[in-house]
Design an enzyme around this catalytic site. Structure first.
Site, short mmCIF file in Angstrom:
data_model
loop_
_atom_site.label_atom_id
_atom_site.label_comp_id
_atom_site.label_asym_id
_atom_site.label_seq_id
_atom_site.Cartn_x
_atom_site.Cartn_y
_atom_site.Cartn_z
N ASP A 43 -2.56 6.29 22.71
CA ASP A 43 -3.15 5.00 23.16
C ASP A 43 -2.37 4.37 24.30
O ASP A 43 -2.97 3.91 25.28
CB ASP A 43 -3.39 4.03 21.98
CG ASP A 43 -2.16 3.58 21.22
OD1 ASP A 43 -1.06 4.13 21.45
OD2 ASP A 43 -2.31 2.67 20.37
N SER A 132 -1.27 -0.22 9.34
CA SER A 132 -1.56 -1.36 10.23
C SER A 132 -1.79 -2.68 9.52
O SER A 132 -2.72 -3.42 9.84
CB SER A 132 -2.75 -1.04 11.14
OG SER A 132 -2.39 0.01 12.00
N ASP A 178 -4.54 -0.05 16.92
CA ASP A 178 -4.60 -0.65 15.59
C ASP A 178 -5.41 -1.94 15.59
O ASP A 178 -6.27 -2.16 14.73
CB ASP A 178 -3.17 -0.96 15.08
CG ASP A 178 -2.28 0.28 15.13
OD1 ASP A 178 -2.81 1.39 15.28
OD2 ASP A 178 -1.05 0.11 15.04
#
Ligand code: GLA
Length: 392
Positions: A43, A132, A178
């Site tokens: 990411d 998360s 997340d």
């Protein structure tokens, strides 16, 4: 993992709010934790990820505070912290309040002045297992406060606020995955996200014959934070050497050409990211076709790459993944891999539903025998993203 089985709803949180603050909440919002099916450490390289939301949530109830100060309660039974409105816009104590402080500060910057609020937080997202819980907290707090302030903030904006809170108030240089899935998840769907454009595709994941098993290693190695930031830096250096803005633009050819300048470590870090982006695409195709063997193969490749090239796994997690091939019911597991940041936390496996209970109990027993730890697991379907549950 600290597996809270209790459901949290408007009906369960309201009486506690009344007990703690003496009046009813006016706004209640919820946001889920997540498990990443594939695409780790991509990411922050502008790459691809494919998480799904869990059916576990953090729920935040708020109302105007009659005291002129904020009153925050971080979990059922915790003490109430009274914090002056101005003070709550900067970093402070207790540690968890920084997630709330960060959101308040970001809203303030957008011209949204949240006056003194009473806030109660309750959650059944396991903490410290790499699922998360922090993103669930930032996103649910932001949703509840925005509703309270009477403003609409698009889910992707909520996710970006959550990520900035991590960067500025908690000092974690995380990517966007997340918070994004917590804000944008959809029941029965995995979400394929392009972290460069933030465009995404919701892919149905509703084949009843396949279950998602999330199994906790119950360890978390302390080098996690420093090592995460170090991996980020190594990726940025590799991109620079290859002459691209981010590793998203790098190809295997470019990698081979730059091998000597990169050196062994940066070469392997970049190889992971380039390969992992391709595996997300393979996995997405497999999911669309319900080709579970192909999906499982991508997961196996992902784990090997995170273990050997990116070096973010650990002995306990590797043991869990290898046990998926060694337990008596191994043929019922399509694939398994570490999930999330690494250095402990959970593995995720795709398992034949008819055998998933058997696979889970065999794993529990084998992990206890090999590592000596009693642990826990979740069998879950993709859950819904964040939402406002109640407004007075
Ligand atoms: C953590 C970060 C995410 C992502 C993963 C690894 O969960 O918060 O942004 O980088 O690690 O894929």
């Amino acid at each position: 993992m600290d597996l809270v089985k209790r459901e949290i709803t408007v009906e369960t949180i309201t009486p506690y709010f009344v007990e703690y603050f003496g009046h009813e909440p006016t706004h209640i919002a919820a946001a889920p934790g997540r498990v990443n099916l594939i695409g780790d450490h991509t990411d922050y390289n502008n790459g691809f990820v494919m998480p799904m939301a869990l059916e576990k949530h953090t729920v935040v109830a708020v109302a105007q505070s009659p005291t002129g100060k904020h009153r925050f309660c971080g979990s059922l039974g915790d003490q109430i912290y009274e914090i002056p409105v101005e003070e709550a816009l900067s970093v402070g104590e207790p540690f968890w309040s920084n997630y709330v402080r960060g959101v308040l500060a970001h809203l303030e910057r957008r011209g949204i002045h949240v006056g003194p609020v009473d806030m109660l937080i309750d959650s059944n997202v396991p903490r410290g297992s790499g699922l998360s819980s922090s993103a669930a907290l930032e996103v649910s707090v932001c949703m509840a406060l925005a509703a309270y302030a009477g403003v609409q903030i698009a889910p992707t904006e909520v996710a970006l606020i959550g990520q900035s809170v991590e960067h500025e108030f908690v000092n974690v240089p995380c990517g966007i995955m997340d918070q994004f899935i917590s804000a944008n998840g959809r029941e029965g769907h995995a979400l394929k996200l392009d972290c460069a454009s933030l465009s995404y595709e919701l892919i149905p994941m509703d084949d009843p014959s396949v279950s998602v098993l999330v199994f906790d290693s119950a360890v978390h190695h302390s080098l996690a934070d420093g090592a995460y930031a170090q991996r980020r830096t190594q990726c940025e250096e590799s991109a620079k050497i290859m002459g691209v803005a981010t590793l998203r633009e790098a190809s295997l050819d470019m990698l081979e050409n730059a091998k000597a300048q990169l050196g062994d470590v940066r070469y392997r870090r970049a190889r992971h990211v380039i390969g992992e982006n391709a595996r997300v695409e393979d996995f997405a195709q497999a999911l669309r076709m319900r080709d579970w063997d192909k999906a499982g193969a991508a997961m196996r490749g992902s784990h090997a790459s995170l273990r050997d090239d990116y070096e973010v796994s650990c002995a306990e997690v590797d043991t869990l993944v290898s046990l998926c091939d060694r337990i008596p019911s191994a043929s019922s597991v399509y694939g398994a891999r570490m999930t999330g940041g690494g250095f402990g936390g959970c593995i995720v496996a795709l398992v034949k539903t008819e055998d998933v209970d058997k696979v889970a109990s065999e794993l529990l027993e084998a992990y206890r025998q090999e590592i000596g730890i009693d642990t826990a697991y979740l069998i879950t379907r993709p859950g819904a993203g964040a939402k406002v549950l109640y407004q007075a």
